[in-house]
Every structure is written in structure tokens, then in C-alpha cells.
Design a protein around this motif. Sequence first.
Motif, PDB file in Angstrom:
ATOM      1  N   ILE A 144       0.855  -1.180   0.000  1.00  0.00           N
ATOM      2  CA  ILE A 144       0.000   0.000   0.000  1.00  0.00           C
ATOM      3  C   ILE A 144       0.895   1.236   0.000  1.00  0.00           C
ATOM      4  O   ILE A 144       1.522   1.549   1.026  1.00  0.00           O
ATOM      5  N   PRO A 145       1.025   1.924  -1.129  1.00  0.00           N
ATOM      6  CA  PRO A 145       1.882   3.117  -1.148  1.00  0.00           C
ATOM      7  C   PRO A 145       1.314   4.216  -0.252  1.00  0.00           C
ATOM      8  O   PRO A 145       0.155   4.601  -0.379  1.00  0.00           O
ATOM      9  N   ALA A 146       2.126   4.681   0.671  1.00  0.00           N
ATOM     10  CA  ALA A 146       1.708   5.720   1.618  1.00  0.00           C
ATOM     11  C   ALA A 146       2.954   6.251   2.305  1.00  0.00           C
ATOM     12  O   ALA A 146       4.030   5.650   2.229  1.00  0.00           O
ATOM     13  N   HIS A 147       2.801   7.373   2.983  1.00  0.00           N
ATOM     14  CA  HIS A 147       3.911   7.933   3.744  1.00  0.00           C
ATOM     15  C   HIS A 147       3.947   7.292   5.132  1.00  0.00           C
ATOM     16  O   HIS A 147       2.898   7.106   5.760  1.00  0.00           O
ATOM     17  N   PRO A 148       5.126   6.914   5.610  1.00  0.00           N
ATOM     18  CA  PRO A 148       5.230   6.296   6.947  1.00  0.00           C
ATOM     19  C   PRO A 148       4.583   7.169   8.008  1.00  0.00           C
ATOM     20  O   PRO A 148       4.633   8.394   7.941  1.00  0.00           O
ATOM     21  N   ARG A 149       3.989   6.539   9.002  1.00  0.00           N
ATOM     22  CA  ARG A 149       3.319   7.263  10.065  1.00  0.00           C
ATOM     23  C   ARG A 149       3.835   6.748  11.404  1.00  0.00           C
ATOM     24  O   ARG A 149       4.202   5.576  11.526  1.00  0.00           O
ATOM     25  N   PRO A 150       3.880   7.605  12.419  1.00  0.00           N
ATOM     26  CA  PRO A 150       4.429   7.188  13.717  1.00  0.00           C
ATOM     27  C   PRO A 150       3.531   6.220  14.464  1.00  0.00           C
ATOM     28  O   PRO A 150       4.012   5.375  15.213  1.00  0.00           O
ATOM     29  N   THR A 151       2.204   6.334  14.263  1.00  0.00           N
ATOM     30  CA  THR A 151       1.296   5.442  14.986  1.00  0.00           C
ATOM     31  C   THR A 151       1.208   4.102  14.272  1.00  0.00           C
ATOM     32  O   THR A 151       1.140   4.044  13.044  1.00  0.00           O
ATOM     33  N   PRO A 152       1.219   3.004  15.009  1.00  0.00           N
ATOM     34  CA  PRO A 152       1.200   1.684  14.372  1.00  0.00           C
ATOM     35  C   PRO A 152      -0.165   1.352  13.789  1.00  0.00           C
ATOM     36  O   PRO A 152      -1.191   1.907  14.190  1.00  0.00           O
ATOM     37  N   VAL A 153      -0.161   0.455  12.823  1.00  0.00           N
ATOM     38  CA  VAL A 153      -1.397  -0.069  12.265  1.00  0.00           C
ATOM     39  C   VAL A 153      -1.427  -1.573  12.546  1.00  0.00           C
ATOM     40  O   VAL A 153      -0.393  -2.187  12.829  1.00  0.00           O
ATOM     41  N   ASP A 154      -2.590  -2.155  12.456  1.00  0.00           N
ATOM     42  CA  ASP A 154      -2.739  -3.584  12.730  1.00  0.00           C
ATOM     43  C   ASP A 154      -2.618  -4.363  11.424  1.00  0.00           C
ATOM     44  O   ASP A 154      -3.539  -4.341  10.600  1.00  0.00           O
ATOM     45  N   PRO A 155      -1.506  -5.055  11.197  1.00  0.00           N
ATOM     46  CA  PRO A 155      -1.316  -5.762   9.931  1.00  0.00           C
ATOM     47  C   PRO A 155      -2.255  -6.939   9.743  1.00  0.00           C
ATOM     48  O   PRO A 155      -2.392  -7.456   8.636  1.00  0.00           O
ATOM     49  N   ALA A 156      -2.910  -7.378  10.822  1.00  0.00           N
ATOM     50  CA  ALA A 156      -3.808  -8.524  10.723  1.00  0.00           C
ATOM     51  C   ALA A 156      -5.131  -8.163  10.051  1.00  0.00           C
ATOM     52  O   ALA A 156      -5.863  -9.048   9.614  1.00  0.00           O
ATOM     53  N   THR A 157      -5.442  -6.865   9.960  1.00  0.00           N
ATOM     54  CA  THR A 157      -6.684  -6.470   9.298  1.00  0.00           C
ATOM     55  C   THR A 157      -6.545  -6.648   7.797  1.00  0.00           C
ATOM     56  O   THR A 157      -5.445  -6.800   7.259  1.00  0.00           O
ATOM     57  N   SER A 158      -7.659  -6.614   7.094  1.00  0.00           N
ATOM     58  CA  SER A 158      -7.646  -6.845   5.649  1.00  0.00           C
ATOM     59  C   SER A 158      -6.949  -5.709   4.914  1.00  0.00           C
ATOM     60  O   SER A 158      -6.815  -4.587   5.430  1.00  0.00           O
ATOM     61  N   VAL A 159      -6.521  -5.992   3.693  1.00  0.00           N
ATOM     62  CA  VAL A 159      -5.873  -4.963   2.879  1.00  0.00           C
ATOM     63  C   VAL A 159      -6.824  -3.800   2.638  1.00  0.00           C
ATOM     64  O   VAL A 159      -6.399  -2.640   2.555  1.00  0.00           O
ATOM     65  N   TYR A 160      -8.123  -4.078   2.561  1.00  0.00           N
ATOM     66  CA  TYR A 160      -9.106  -3.027   2.319  1.00  0.00           C
ATOM     67  C   TYR A 160      -9.185  -2.073   3.516  1.00  0.00           C
ATOM     68  O   TYR A 160      -9.276  -0.851   3.342  1.00  0.00           O
ATOM     69  N   GLU A 161      -9.129  -2.629   4.709  1.00  0.00           N
ATOM     70  CA  GLU A 161      -9.134  -1.795   5.910  1.00  0.00           C
ATOM     71  C   GLU A 161      -7.832  -1.016   6.039  1.00  0.00           C
ATOM     72  O   GLU A 161      -7.828   0.154   6.451  1.00  0.00           O
ATOM     73  N   LEU A 162      -6.719  -1.655   5.691  1.00  0.00           N
ATOM     74  CA  LEU A 162      -5.431  -0.966   5.770  1.00  0.00           C
ATOM     75  C   LEU A 162      -5.360   0.191   4.780  1.00  0.00           C
ATOM     76  O   LEU A 162      -4.830   1.263   5.096  1.00  0.00           O
ATOM     77  N   VAL A 163      -5.881  -0.020   3.585  1.00  0.00           N
ATOM     78  CA  VAL A 163      -5.902   1.059   2.589  1.00  0.00           C
ATOM     79  C   VAL A 163      -6.712   2.238   3.119  1.00  0.00           C
ATOM     80  O   VAL A 163      -6.297   3.402   3.013  1.00  0.00           O
ATOM     81  N   HIS A 164      -7.863   1.936   3.705  1.00  0.00           N
ATOM     82  CA  HIS A 164      -8.708   3.016   4.226  1.00  0.00           C
ATOM     83  C   HIS A 164      -8.011   3.747   5.372  1.00  0.00           C
ATOM     84  O   HIS A 164      -8.085   4.975   5.475  1.00  0.00           O
ATOM     85  N   GLU A 165      -7.307   3.005   6.234  1.00  0.00           N
ATOM     86  CA  GLU A 165      -6.641   3.635   7.369  1.00  0.00           C
ATOM     87  C   GLU A 165      -5.438   4.458   6.930  1.00  0.00           C
ATOM     88  O   GLU A 165      -5.207   5.564   7.428  1.00  0.00           O
ATOM     89  N   LEU A 166      -4.652   3.923   5.977  1.00  0.00           N
ATOM     90  CA  LEU A 166      -3.419   4.595   5.569  1.00  0.00           C
ATOM     91  C   LEU A 166      -3.637   5.670   4.508  1.00  0.00           C
ATOM     92  O   LEU A 166      -2.881   6.637   4.452  1.00  0.00           O
ATOM     93  N   ARG A 167      -4.664   5.496   3.678  1.00  0.00           N
ATOM     94  CA  ARG A 167      -4.885   6.437   2.580  1.00  0.00           C
ATOM     95  C   ARG A 167      -6.168   7.240   2.730  1.00  0.00           C
ATOM     96  O   ARG A 167      -6.358   8.236   2.028  1.00  0.00           O
ATOM     97  N   GLY A 168      -7.078   6.778   3.597  1.00  0.00           N
ATOM     98  CA  GLY A 168      -8.338   7.483   3.778  1.00  0.00           C
ATOM     99  C   GLY A 168      -9.301   7.320   2.626  1.00  0.00           C
ATOM    100  O   GLY A 168     -10.242   8.114   2.483  1.00  0.00           O
ATOM    101  N   ILE A 169      -9.082   6.321   1.783  1.00  0.00           N
ATOM    102  CA  ILE A 169      -9.949   6.080   0.638  1.00  0.00           C
ATOM    103  C   ILE A 169     -10.251   4.586   0.543  1.00  0.00           C
ATOM    104  O   ILE A 169      -9.640   3.777   1.233  1.00  0.00           O
ATOM    105  N   SER A 170     -11.176   4.245  -0.340  1.00  0.00           N
ATOM    106  CA  SER A 170     -11.549   2.849  -0.542  1.00  0.00           C
ATOM    107  C   SER A 170     -11.308   2.446  -1.987  1.00  0.00           C
ATOM    108  O   SER A 170     -11.422   3.267  -2.895  1.00  0.00           O
ATOM    109  N   GLY A 171     -10.965   1.193  -2.177  1.00  0.00           N
ATOM    110  CA  GLY A 171     -10.789   0.678  -3.522  1.00  0.00           C
ATOM    111  C   GLY A 171     -12.133   0.392  -4.173  1.00  0.00           C
ATOM    112  O   GLY A 171     -13.093   0.017  -3.502  1.00  0.00           O
TER     113      GLY A 171
END
Length: 239
Positions: A144-171
Motif C-alpha cells: 500500500i503506497p503511503a507515507h510512513p506514520r508514527p502510529t502503528p497499524v494492525d497488519p492482521a486487518t484486511s488490505v481493504y481496511e489498511l488502505v482506508h486507514e493509511l490512505r483514507g480512501i476505498s478501492g
Amino acid sequence: MTDRVAPSVRDRLMSIWREAATQSVPLPSEPQLAAELGVSRSRIREELLRLEGEGLVMRSAGSGTFANAGALHLGLRLNQSFEYAHMLEEAGFEPTTEVLAAGWAALDARDADALGLAVGHSAYRTQKRWLADGVPVMLAVDLIPAHPRPTPVDPATSVYELVHELRGISGEWENAKVLARIPTADERDLLVEHTAEAAILDLEMTGTDRFGTAIYLSREVHRQGVIDYSVIRRVRTTL
């Protein structure tokens, strides 16, 4: 006493669909379905449009809505995309998701080209493995191309949730390339008991937003012989 979750409109409509498909009869009319399910005709129309888009029904003006009986016995649908663990669950398996690796990385030439970005662009990378009833069946690397962030994300969530959390958009779409090939030694190790002679199903999928911008890249390898995969296609004819 344990509270039971009431079945959704979709679940109840699918029950009617299965009965119609089994008996080879049309589904009830929209007014009949609305009355039986206790919802508006517009809601029924929306649900039927979704089923038509999934290849489960065919609607014909003046004739009715017909169930695709052949879909009763199909396996996991390659032309559908949602969290793989849920797909396994719907297919009757007990799913397990394992995170093998996760963290920020720089895109190499191949990944950058697939995403339309410059080499070295930062991306969040996960590698996961899915098991069905304890048997490894799929490996995936998601970028998921994005700028690194200091707060951690949960890698166990789906790629769709990670995209929304890191990019603020949906596929909106996934465009996939499909290949059958011999697995690498690492892939054989992770897909336990998979022999070098047995081919794997290789999917490379680019997720895009509504404007066609690539927002993630997924590479999946699926073990064969455990789960059946299928595709539903509508017939196009010039007759």
C-alpha cells in the motif's frame, strides 16, 4: 440464553434464491419478495441488481427473475473480491490468518512500475498466510503506497481496511492477472506438503480508486487441491 442475530435481507433473499435454483423455477416477483421480506420494492430491486451483477440471477422484463442453478455447486469465486478469511468461512471452512511479516518498505522497480510510482516510494508491506481447517491454502504480499506514520497499524486487518486507514480512501476495482506456475522453494515451504510438481494459482491484482488511480498491489499464490475456485460469466451472443 444466547441472543441470535436476525438474518439480513441478503441472507433471507439468498435462501429464496437457493430454493428457486434447486427447483428450477423463477424467483417471486418484486412485490411478492417485498411483502415476504418486509422491505420496500426499491430495496428488493437493489438487492436483485447486486445478485445480477454477481451472476446469480438473470432478470428478463416480462418473464421474471431466474436463478443461476449452476452457481449452487461452485467454489470460491475468482470474480469476487472481499476478505479471504470470510470467503473461506462462506465456503464452509474454519479460517485462520497468520501475519508472517509487516512494515514499511521502499518500492523496487517491478512494484513501482505496477503502481505507476517512482522507484523508492514508501509503501506499507504485509505478508500473510491463510489456512482452511488448519491447512495452508494461500499466501499474499500486499503493498500500500503511503507515507510512513508514527502510529502503528494492525497488519492482521484486511488490505481493504489498511488502505482506508493509511490512505483514507476505498478501492473500487481490482484488476487481476492470472497465471498457473510451479511454486518457488519458499512458497513450497509455506504451503506445507505442496510438492514441486504441483502448480499454484498466481494472482497479481492492482486495486484502484474510482478514478483509476492504483492504491494497492496484491500478489497471491493459491494452493490447488484443497479449495475449488470458479468464475461465473454471462454469455454474450449476437443471435
